[in-house]
Structure formats: structure tokens, C-alpha cells
Design a protein around this motif. Structure first.
Motif, mmCIF file in Angstrom:
data_model
loop_
_atom_site.group_PDB
_atom_site.id
_atom_site.type_symbol
_atom_site.label_atom_id
_atom_site.label_comp_id
_atom_site.label_asym_id
_atom_site.label_seq_id
_atom_site.Cartn_x
_atom_site.Cartn_y
_atom_site.Cartn_z
ATOM 1 N N HIS A 86 0.869 -1.179 0.000
ATOM 2 C CA HIS A 86 0.000 0.000 0.000
ATOM 3 C C HIS A 86 0.902 1.223 0.000
ATOM 4 O O HIS A 86 1.766 1.383 0.861
ATOM 5 C CB HIS A 86 -0.908 0.010 1.220
ATOM 6 N N ILE A 87 0.701 2.089 -0.991
ATOM 7 C CA ILE A 87 1.495 3.306 -1.145
ATOM 8 C C ILE A 87 0.534 4.488 -1.144
ATOM 9 O O ILE A 87 -0.437 4.497 -1.905
ATOM 10 C CB ILE A 87 2.283 3.298 -2.475
ATOM 11 N N SER A 88 0.808 5.461 -0.292
ATOM 12 C CA SER A 88 -0.012 6.668 -0.306
ATOM 13 C C SER A 88 0.880 7.896 -0.237
ATOM 14 O O SER A 88 1.942 7.874 0.394
ATOM 15 C CB SER A 88 -1.021 6.668 0.846
ATOM 16 N N ILE A 89 0.449 8.945 -0.934
ATOM 17 C CA ILE A 89 1.107 10.236 -0.847
ATOM 18 C C ILE A 89 0.023 11.273 -0.573
ATOM 19 O O ILE A 89 -1.135 11.078 -0.936
ATOM 20 C CB ILE A 89 1.899 10.608 -2.124
ATOM 21 N N GLY A 90 0.412 12.343 0.072
ATOM 22 C CA GLY A 90 -0.568 13.378 0.362
ATOM 23 C C GLY A 90 0.079 14.645 0.866
ATOM 24 O O GLY A 90 1.262 14.666 1.202
ATOM 25 N N LEU A 91 -0.710 15.686 0.890
ATOM 26 C CA LEU A 91 -0.306 16.947 1.496
ATOM 27 C C LEU A 91 -1.123 17.119 2.761
ATOM 28 O O LEU A 91 -2.346 16.975 2.743
ATOM 29 C CB LEU A 91 -0.593 18.131 0.566
ATOM 30 N N GLY A 92 -0.465 17.443 3.837
ATOM 31 C CA GLY A 92 -1.148 17.713 5.089
ATOM 32 C C GLY A 92 -0.776 19.107 5.553
ATOM 33 O O GLY A 92 0.389 19.494 5.523
ATOM 34 N N GLU A 93 -1.780 19.865 5.955
ATOM 35 C CA GLU A 93 -1.503 21.224 6.404
ATOM 36 C C GLU A 93 -2.545 21.691 7.392
ATOM 37 O O GLU A 93 -3.632 21.121 7.491
ATOM 38 C CB GLU A 93 -1.407 22.185 5.219
ATOM 39 N N ASN A 94 -2.205 22.729 8.105
ATOM 40 C CA ASN A 94 -3.145 23.344 9.038
ATOM 41 C C ASN A 94 -4.112 24.197 8.240
ATOM 42 O O ASN A 94 -3.699 25.022 7.427
ATOM 43 C CB ASN A 94 -2.408 24.203 10.059
ATOM 44 N N VAL A 95 -5.387 23.948 8.459
ATOM 45 C CA VAL A 95 -6.432 24.701 7.769
ATOM 46 C C VAL A 95 -7.471 25.133 8.799
ATOM 47 O O VAL A 95 -7.522 24.620 9.910
ATOM 48 C CB VAL A 95 -7.104 23.879 6.646
ATOM 49 N N THR A 96 -8.291 26.075 8.400
ATOM 50 C CA THR A 96 -9.373 26.531 9.256
ATOM 51 C C THR A 96 -10.684 26.018 8.700
ATOM 52 O O THR A 96 -11.026 26.295 7.551
ATOM 53 C CB THR A 96 -9.402 28.074 9.339
ATOM 54 N N ALA A 97 -11.382 25.236 9.504
ATOM 55 C CA ALA A 97 -12.685 24.700 9.111
ATOM 56 C C ALA A 97 -13.765 25.550 9.755
ATOM 57 O O ALA A 97 -13.684 25.886 10.933
ATOM 58 C CB ALA A 97 -12.818 23.250 9.564
ATOM 59 N N SER A 98 -14.765 25.888 8.979
ATOM 60 C CA SER A 98 -15.887 26.665 9.507
ATOM 61 C C SER A 98 -17.020 25.716 9.844
ATOM 62 O O SER A 98 -17.714 25.213 8.971
ATOM 63 C CB SER A 98 -16.350 27.689 8.473
ATOM 64 N N ARG A 99 -17.183 25.464 11.102
ATOM 65 C CA ARG A 99 -18.237 24.559 11.581
ATOM 66 C C ARG A 99 -18.993 25.265 12.699
ATOM 67 O O ARG A 99 -18.928 24.862 13.851
ATOM 68 C CB ARG A 99 -17.628 23.264 12.084
ATOM 69 N N GLY A 100 -19.678 26.334 12.345
ATOM 70 C CA GLY A 100 -20.332 27.149 13.351
ATOM 71 C C GLY A 100 -19.369 28.183 13.899
ATOM 72 O O GLY A 100 -19.684 29.348 14.030
ATOM 73 N N ILE A 105 -7.497 22.972 12.214
ATOM 74 C CA ILE A 105 -7.288 21.524 12.195
ATOM 75 C C ILE A 105 -6.146 21.192 11.241
ATOM 76 O O ILE A 105 -5.750 22.000 10.404
ATOM 77 C CB ILE A 105 -8.564 20.759 11.748
ATOM 78 N N PHE A 106 -5.605 19.999 11.373
ATOM 79 C CA PHE A 106 -4.636 19.462 10.427
ATOM 80 C C PHE A 106 -5.409 18.548 9.491
ATOM 81 O O PHE A 106 -6.129 17.659 9.949
ATOM 82 C CB PHE A 106 -3.540 18.682 11.154
ATOM 83 N N ALA A 107 -5.300 18.767 8.195
ATOM 84 C CA ALA A 107 -6.104 17.996 7.245
ATOM 85 C C ALA A 107 -5.281 17.620 6.022
ATOM 86 O O ALA A 107 -4.329 18.326 5.653
ATOM 87 C CB ALA A 107 -7.315 18.817 6.807
ATOM 88 N N TYR A 108 -5.667 16.521 5.407
ATOM 89 C CA TYR A 108 -5.124 16.191 4.095
ATOM 90 C C TYR A 108 -5.771 17.143 3.092
ATOM 91 O O TYR A 108 -6.995 17.202 2.988
ATOM 92 C CB TYR A 108 -5.480 14.756 3.687
ATOM 93 N N THR A 109 -4.946 17.868 2.355
ATOM 94 C CA THR A 109 -5.483 18.742 1.310
ATOM 95 C C THR A 109 -5.193 18.175 -0.075
ATOM 96 O O THR A 109 -5.583 18.759 -1.082
ATOM 97 C CB THR A 109 -4.914 20.172 1.454
ATOM 98 N N PHE A 110 -4.514 17.042 -0.106
ATOM 99 C CA PHE A 110 -4.312 16.263 -1.328
ATOM 100 C C PHE A 110 -4.017 14.848 -0.867
ATOM 101 O O PHE A 110 -3.300 14.639 0.107
ATOM 102 C CB PHE A 110 -3.130 16.805 -2.142
#
Length: 146
Positions: A86-100, A105-110
């Protein structure tokens, strides 16, 4: 077993055909989790250097403050006929989620991944990683040309 591996590969390929945005992604920090037992430490270090070199050649910068995390995760399971990798690549970064309210949060953006059943696990893994990195570079070029 080949049917299961083919089915999983198909679904992981479909999942990787996504709509992530790579606009203004220029500075990266490589993190690699390599749990492949068929690779020795020298091969793991060489692979990490090769990935960094390929991304640098494509114009990405490394070592800057506030770089986006480029994540490579490799793991495998031995089966009768060889290895399933299993091979995975991704971008992870701090983002701002608007949930009210805004939440940092830290999220995969790719994210892109694949499974392969390998008789020659080292060679096939290197080939597949290079293919995924090339797809990432092509997607980055496409997003930043517009």
C-alpha cells in the motif's frame, strides 16, 4: 487473491481521481513512513532522497518555514505469491474549518494511494512511487497554469 488485489487497486485508483486544489503549493517538507521490510535502511534513505530530488526538479522548495507537509506512507503484507504493498502520498496542512465557529485543524489537502500485488516488490514499489509523484507534479502544474 489476485481478484481481491485487483478490486482494491481499482477502488484506490478511483479514490485517487479527486478534486484537490494545488494552487500556490510551492514549499514542502517531506515526511516518510516506510514500513517495508523488503527495503533495507540504505534503500529507504535513497528513496527519500530520490523523492526529494524529483520534487525539487519540479520546482518545489524544501526547508522553508511553514512548509506544507508532503507525506509518503509505505506498508506491505506478505502473501503466498509475493507482497501486497500500500502506497499513499498526500499533502497535510493546518487549515481553518468553519463549523459554526472557525476551528484550526490538520487535514489532508491532497491524497492519492494505490495497492499493488508485487512479485518483485522493490522494483514495482519504486516504479509505482515514481508514477504517483509524477501524477502529483502534473496535477500541480495543471492547477497552477490556470
Amino acid at each position: 487473491m489476485r481478484f481481491l488485489a485487483t478490486l482494491l487497486f481499482t477502488f484506490s485508483t478511483l479514490f485517487s481521481a479527486n478534486y484537490f486544489s494545488l494552487d500556490d503549493v510551492n514549499s514542502l517538507h517531506l515526511h516518510m513512513s516506510n514500513k517495508l521490510e523488503f527495503m533495507d535502511e540504505k534503500q529507504k534513505k535513497s528513496l527519500k532522497k530520490d523523492i526529494t530530488d524529483k520534487l525539487k526538479k519540479a520546482g518545489f522548495k524544501f526547508g522553508k518555514v511553514d512548509s506544507i507537509n508532503f507525506l509518503v506512507k509505505l506498508k506491505s503484507v506478505e502473501i503466498d505469491e509475493g507482497e501486497v504493498v500500500h502506497i499513499s502520498i498526500g499533502l497535510g496542512e493546518n487549515v481553518t474549518a468553519s463549523r459554526g465557529q472557525d476551528i484550526d485543524i490538520f487535514a489532508y489537502t491532497f491524497y492519492m494511494d494505490t495497492l499493488l500485488e508485487a512479485d518483485e516488490p522493490y522494483e514495482e514499489t519504486i516504479y509505482t512511487i515514481n508514477r504517483l509523484i509524477s501524477k502529483f507534479i502534473d496535477a500541480h502544474k495543471f492547477d497552477n497554469e490556470q
